[in-house]
Design a protein around this motif. Structure first.
Motif, PDB file in Angstrom:
ATOM      1  N   PRO A  57     -18.436 -38.118 -24.406  1.00  0.00           N
ATOM      2  CA  PRO A  57     -17.262 -37.949 -23.549  1.00  0.00           C
ATOM      3  C   PRO A  57     -17.324 -38.963 -22.407  1.00  0.00           C
ATOM      4  O   PRO A  57     -18.380 -39.520 -22.118  1.00  0.00           O
ATOM      5  CB  PRO A  57     -17.415 -36.523 -23.005  1.00  0.00           C
ATOM      6  CG  PRO A  57     -18.641 -35.957 -23.578  1.00  0.00           C
ATOM      7  CD  PRO A  57     -19.346 -36.972 -24.388  1.00  0.00           C
ATOM      8  N   SER A  58     -16.194 -39.125 -21.759  1.00  0.00           N
ATOM      9  CA  SER A  58     -16.153 -40.068 -20.646  1.00  0.00           C
ATOM     10  C   SER A  58     -17.205 -39.720 -19.603  1.00  0.00           C
ATOM     11  O   SER A  58     -17.389 -38.553 -19.264  1.00  0.00           O
ATOM     12  CB  SER A  58     -14.756 -40.038 -20.023  1.00  0.00           C
ATOM     13  OG  SER A  58     -14.699 -40.954 -18.970  1.00  0.00           O
ATOM     14  N   GLY A  59     -17.930 -40.724 -19.156  1.00  0.00           N
ATOM     15  CA  GLY A  59     -18.990 -40.483 -18.181  1.00  0.00           C
ATOM     16  C   GLY A  59     -20.301 -40.090 -18.822  1.00  0.00           C
ATOM     17  O   GLY A  59     -21.276 -39.798 -18.138  1.00  0.00           O
TER      18      GLY A  59
ATOM     19  N   LYS B 153     -22.359 -44.168 -22.075  1.00  0.00           N
ATOM     20  CA  LYS B 153     -22.261 -45.206 -23.111  1.00  0.00           C
ATOM     21  C   LYS B 153     -22.353 -46.616 -22.517  1.00  0.00           C
ATOM     22  O   LYS B 153     -23.167 -47.440 -22.951  1.00  0.00           O
ATOM     23  CB  LYS B 153     -20.916 -45.074 -23.865  1.00  0.00           C
ATOM     24  CG  LYS B 153     -20.681 -43.715 -24.491  1.00  0.00           C
ATOM     25  CD  LYS B 153     -19.380 -43.676 -25.261  1.00  0.00           C
ATOM     26  CE  LYS B 153     -18.128 -43.805 -24.407  1.00  0.00           C
ATOM     27  NZ  LYS B 153     -17.830 -42.638 -23.560  1.00  0.00           N
ATOM     28  N   THR B 154     -21.511 -46.862 -21.528  1.00  0.00           N
ATOM     29  CA  THR B 154     -21.484 -48.198 -20.929  1.00  0.00           C
ATOM     30  C   THR B 154     -22.823 -48.530 -20.273  1.00  0.00           C
ATOM     31  O   THR B 154     -23.348 -49.636 -20.412  1.00  0.00           O
ATOM     32  CB  THR B 154     -20.343 -48.293 -19.896  1.00  0.00           C
ATOM     33  OG1 THR B 154     -19.109 -48.020 -20.564  1.00  0.00           O
ATOM     34  CG2 THR B 154     -20.283 -49.663 -19.275  1.00  0.00           C
ATOM     35  N   THR B 155     -23.393 -47.534 -19.619  1.00  0.00           N
ATOM     36  CA  THR B 155     -24.676 -47.760 -18.960  1.00  0.00           C
ATOM     37  C   THR B 155     -25.742 -48.169 -19.972  1.00  0.00           C
ATOM     38  O   THR B 155     -26.532 -49.087 -19.730  1.00  0.00           O
ATOM     39  CB  THR B 155     -25.117 -46.486 -18.212  1.00  0.00           C
ATOM     40  OG1 THR B 155     -24.041 -46.031 -17.389  1.00  0.00           O
ATOM     41  CG2 THR B 155     -26.325 -46.753 -17.344  1.00  0.00           C
ATOM     42  N   LEU B 156     -25.739 -47.508 -21.133  1.00  0.00           N
ATOM     43  CA  LEU B 156     -26.733 -47.830 -22.159  1.00  0.00           C
ATOM     44  C   LEU B 156     -26.499 -49.233 -22.730  1.00  0.00           C
ATOM     45  O   LEU B 156     -27.442 -50.023 -22.880  1.00  0.00           O
ATOM     46  CB  LEU B 156     -26.692 -46.777 -23.284  1.00  0.00           C
ATOM     47  CG  LEU B 156     -27.718 -46.973 -24.404  1.00  0.00           C
ATOM     48  CD1 LEU B 156     -29.143 -46.999 -23.852  1.00  0.00           C
ATOM     49  CD2 LEU B 156     -27.585 -45.867 -25.460  1.00  0.00           C
TER      50      LEU B 156
HETATM   51  N1  LIG Z   1     -22.036 -48.275 -10.461  1.00  0.00           N
HETATM   52  C1  LIG Z   1     -21.986 -46.959 -10.523  1.00  0.00           C
HETATM   53  N2  LIG Z   1     -22.110 -46.243  -9.409  1.00  0.00           N
HETATM   54  C2  LIG Z   1     -22.135 -44.898  -9.436  1.00  0.00           C
HETATM   55  N3  LIG Z   1     -22.042 -44.192 -10.556  1.00  0.00           N
HETATM   56  C3  LIG Z   1     -21.911 -44.841 -11.727  1.00  0.00           C
HETATM   57  C4  LIG Z   1     -21.880 -46.271 -11.764  1.00  0.00           C
HETATM   58  N4  LIG Z   1     -21.756 -46.630 -13.067  1.00  0.00           N
HETATM   59  C5  LIG Z   1     -21.697 -45.487 -13.778  1.00  0.00           C
HETATM   60  N5  LIG Z   1     -21.790 -44.422 -12.986  1.00  0.00           N
HETATM   61  C6  LIG Z   1     -21.823 -43.049 -13.387  1.00  0.00           C
HETATM   62  O1  LIG Z   1     -22.729 -42.936 -14.447  1.00  0.00           O
HETATM   63  C7  LIG Z   1     -22.237 -42.064 -15.441  1.00  0.00           C
HETATM   64  C8  LIG Z   1     -22.199 -42.794 -16.775  1.00  0.00           C
HETATM   65  O2  LIG Z   1     -21.223 -43.821 -16.709  1.00  0.00           O
HETATM   66  P1  LIG Z   1     -20.835 -44.715 -17.935  1.00  0.00           P
HETATM   67  O3  LIG Z   1     -19.935 -45.754 -17.444  1.00  0.00           O
HETATM   68  O4  LIG Z   1     -22.053 -45.137 -18.626  1.00  0.00           O
HETATM   69  O5  LIG Z   1     -20.040 -43.697 -18.851  1.00  0.00           O
HETATM   70  P2  LIG Z   1     -19.234 -43.990 -20.183  1.00  0.00           P
HETATM   71  O6  LIG Z   1     -19.815 -43.147 -21.209  1.00  0.00           O
HETATM   72  O7  LIG Z   1     -19.172 -45.429 -20.420  1.00  0.00           O
HETATM   73  O8  LIG Z   1     -17.795 -43.443 -19.800  1.00  0.00           O
HETATM   74  P3  LIG Z   1     -16.343 -44.007 -20.277  1.00  0.00           P
HETATM   75  O9  LIG Z   1     -16.132 -43.455 -21.625  1.00  0.00           O
HETATM   76  O10 LIG Z   1     -15.422 -43.380 -19.285  1.00  0.00           O
HETATM   77  O11 LIG Z   1     -16.399 -45.463 -20.209  1.00  0.00           O
HETATM   78  C9  LIG Z   1     -20.870 -41.619 -14.971  1.00  0.00           C
HETATM   79  O12 LIG Z   1     -20.991 -40.340 -14.416  1.00  0.00           O
HETATM   80  C10 LIG Z   1     -20.500 -42.624 -13.929  1.00  0.00           C
HETATM   81  O13 LIG Z   1     -19.710 -42.000 -12.934  1.00  0.00           O
END
Ligand SMILES: Nc1ncnc2c1ncn2[C@@H]1O[C@H](COP(=O)(O)OP(=O)(O)OP(=O)(O)O)[C@@H](O)[C@H]1O
Ligand SMILES: [Mg+2]
Lengths: 230, 409
Positions: free
Chosen positions: A41-43, A46-49
């Motif tokens: 789900p969003s957040g 995924k992007t972080t990994l």
């Molecule tokens: N630079 C940042 N500062 C603070 N919190 C962050 C930052 N980048 C990501 N997060 C937090 O880390 C968590 C994971 O974020 P991430 O972007 O990896 O999610 P995601 O799975 O890619 O979501 P989406 O599907 O919305 O792209 C989220 O709760 C986000 O709010």
């Protein structure tokens, strides 16, 4: 050979007075030639990994190995070289260079790699045709729709045949027909060139193409299954 | 075209107004620099030419030590044959022998201490402008006639005029008493008060007789067509001198240290002002490039994510600056040269320069010299400082973090 290996990755973001665990002890190994879908789900992280695997972001702890090299301790310059030579990125927000045309955006990486002009031209035109953008080569990003920009971003990521493609929501703005065509292209690259794909998506259609499906929730891997690709 | 060049060029025109403003600052300062430097060069050229033409010449052969301690006995032996041999050897008429003594010139009413020059009447006009500046009477003709030409101020001070006699008193080469009576046949007016007050010409052979010179003199003056020629000729003249005598060749700047010092002093104050101008321009470039780097943080994040190293990104910023700087340099140099050229034809007068003008015999109107050097010096310094100003913004890129940069919008 392993294309990507993550060992016990943690990454915490501080938001206000609370800590957000974007990656919470993530360990995963992806074989060369893998076709992996990362869904959450969003957040969910995924992007972080993907950023950690691509060396764009350094995790707080844990190890990241790409092409048998440990990258979480590399310098910025070494990481840049690694990305340039091995990794194709499709960012969630397409992130094209605004002053360059579609074709120039696609050629950019090859140019930095030092590919000769004629070969660059040939390859960029071919790839743009493959993603269905023939005729739009000379448009700048501002003159294209979201889906078209996304396809330019995809073309840019795969044009120089990287061993590893990291794609963050590559089909988010595409209709199902275009999305299917794009996935067919990825599948073909995966089969014929043994390119490793890691796609982050919530798109059910995309997941069907994957050979392996990893589900994340709140920074943790909760499910990891092999499946027959469509 | 190379994609990085293309990228740099297009980046420049994202904010055309800003680029033009910065380039405009460069162009403006470059035009100003070309103009000022051309005027300076023009003025220095005039100062040098006019001063040297009056009597110093481009070079002089002298006895070693004479320049700093002008003693009668520090002579150039057989000075007339030596000058004649040099004229022949170098195929030129613009070489002349002289003798020089301090003495007392007395008219019926008054006496003044002056510099008495023995000159070759036939060749002196080729190395000095004084023979051409006769305002009353004529210049010397005979090699040994008892005739004298004096400056207009001296004539006024002595309350005498053309046709009258003057008594010259001094000491000869051997220290003995020297005296002569000569007739004033011409009065010259150079416009330089020092010269018009202190100098008199008599024929060299007469000079040698009066001051017991025994065929010797004190200088062989060499005039060339330009300062550059003089520099080239210097070693050849040195080589042509008799080896057994203690003779040296002095350049104009050694003969007229005051002139060189005046030029240097003027130059350093001028260059101080130019420096301030250049630094102002550099800061405007620094400001522009810093802004343009900051507002492209997102984009720089992208290209770094794609694998461009911070160093190459820095080079991109440098390249953009270099392009802008090159525009400023070329436009500035061309416009500056055109603008200044107009004044080389029409001349201009500078208020506040009268003092220097009077000192070095300059005309009231100055004609700048547009040369390659005066046209490119200023603009290329501005260009260099422009590049220097971009170093800081370029280096900042090393601190950029790709993910954070891409997050900026
Ligand atoms: N630079 C940042 N500062 C603070 N919190 C962050 C930052 N980048 C990501 N997060 C937090 O880390 C968590 C994971 O974020 P991430 O972007 O990896 O999610 P995601 O799975 O890619 O979501 P989406 O599907 O919305 O792209 C989220 O709760 C986000 O709010
Ligand atoms: Mg995401």
């Amino acid at each position: 050979m392993t294309a990507v290996r993550c060992v016990d990755l943690c990454k915490t973001y501080r938001q206000g007075d609370q800590d957000i665990k974007a990656l919470d002890h993530v360990s995963v190994e992806i074989e060369e030639g893998g076709f992996v879908c990362l869904s959450a789900p969003s957040g969910g992280g995924k992007t972080t990994l993907l950023n950690a695997i691509g060396g764009l972001d350094i995790p707080d702890s844990g190890e990241v190995w790409v092409a048998e090299q440990r990258i979480d301790q590399m310098s910025k310059g070494e990481l840049a070289d690694l990305r340039l030579a091995n990794i194709g990125f499709v960012f969630q927000a397409y992130n094209l260079i605004p002053v360059l045309t579609a074709q120039e955006n696609v050629e950019f990486v090859m140019q930095v790699q030092g590919v000769p002009a004629t070969q660059r031209r040939e390859q960029s035109l071919a790839i743009l045709e493959e993603v269905g953008l023939q005729g739009l080569e000379d448009r700048r990003p501002a003159e294209m729709s979201g889906g078209q920009q996304q396809r330019v971003a995809v073309a840019r990521a795969i044009v120089s045949r990287p061993a590893l493609v990291l794609a963050d929501e590559p089909t988010a703005n595409l209709d199902s027909k275009t999305a299917d065509e794009l996935m067919a292209l990825f599948t073909e690259l995966n089969r014929h060139h043994n390119t490793t794909f890691i796609l982050a998506t919530h798109d059910q259609r995309v997941m069907r193409y994957a050979k392996r499906l990893i589900r994340m929730l709140d920074g943790r891997i909760v499910d990891d299954i092999e499946q027959d690709a469509a | 075209m190379n994609i990085v060049l293309r990228l740099a060029w297009r980046n420049l025109w994202r904010q055309p107004r800003r680029t033009w403003l910065t380039t405009g600052a460069m162009v403006f300062s470059n035009v100003l620099l070309v103009f000022m430097i051309s005027i300076q060069f023009g003025m220095y050229g005039l100062m040098i030419d006019n001063t040297l033409q009056i009597f110093t010449g481009h070079m002089q052969v002298q006895a070693k030590g004479f320049k700093d301690d002008q003693k009668m006995r520090q002579t150039v032996p057989d000075v007339i044959p030596l000058a004649s041999r040099l004229r022949e050897e170098f195929q030129t008429e613009t070489i002349a022998a002289r003798g020089m003594a301090f003495g007392l010139a007395s008219s019926e009413k008054r006496s003044f201490g002056i510099g008495i020059y023995g000159v070759e009447p036939q060749f002196e006009p080729r190395v000095s402008s004084i023979p051409g500046l006769i305002s009353d009477g004529r210049y010397l003709l005979d090699d040994d006639a008892a005739e004298i030409v004096i400056g207009s101020v001296l004539a006024r001070n002595l309350r005498t005029s053309k046709g009258n006699e003057l008594t010259l008193l001094g000491s000869g080469k051997d220290g003995s008493f020297a005296a002569a009576v000569v007739t004033i046949i011409g009065i010259f007016e150079s416009g330089v008060p020092d010269i018009d007050r202190n100098i008199a010409h008599i024929p060299l052979r007469l000079f040698q007789d009066v001051f017991y010179m025994d065929g010797s003199g004190h200088q062989v003056v060499v005039m060339t067509s330009s300062l550059g020629d003089a520099e080239r000729l210097h070693p050849d003249i040195s080589a042509a001198l008799p080896v057994d005598e203690d003779l040296v060749v002095h350049d104009w700047d050694a003969l007229q240290p005051g002139l060189k010092q005046a030029i240097q002093a003027d130059m350093s104050s001028a260059f101080f002002m130019y420096g301030i101008l250049v630094i102002l321009v550099a800061f405007s470039v620094l400001n522009t490039q810093l802004m343009s780097v900051l507002e492209r943080t997102h984009e720089f994040g992208i290209v770094m994510s794609l694998g461009l190293k911070p160093g190459r990104l820095g080079r991109l910023v440098m390249l953009e600056t270099a392009m802008m700087g090159a525009m400023g340099m070329i436009l500035g140099a061309v416009l500056g040269a055109i603008f200044t050229y107009w004044f080389t034809v029409n001349g201009l007068s500078i208020p506040g320069m009268e003092e220097m003008a009077a000192m070095f015999n300059l005309p009231a109107r100055i004609y700048p010299q547009v040369t390659v050097l005066s046209t490119i010096t200023g603009p290329s310094v501005v260009f260099l400082f422009t590049l220097l100003a971009a170093v800081y913004p370029a280096l900042r890129l090393h601190r950029l973090h790709p993910v954070e940069a891409m997050r900026v919008n």
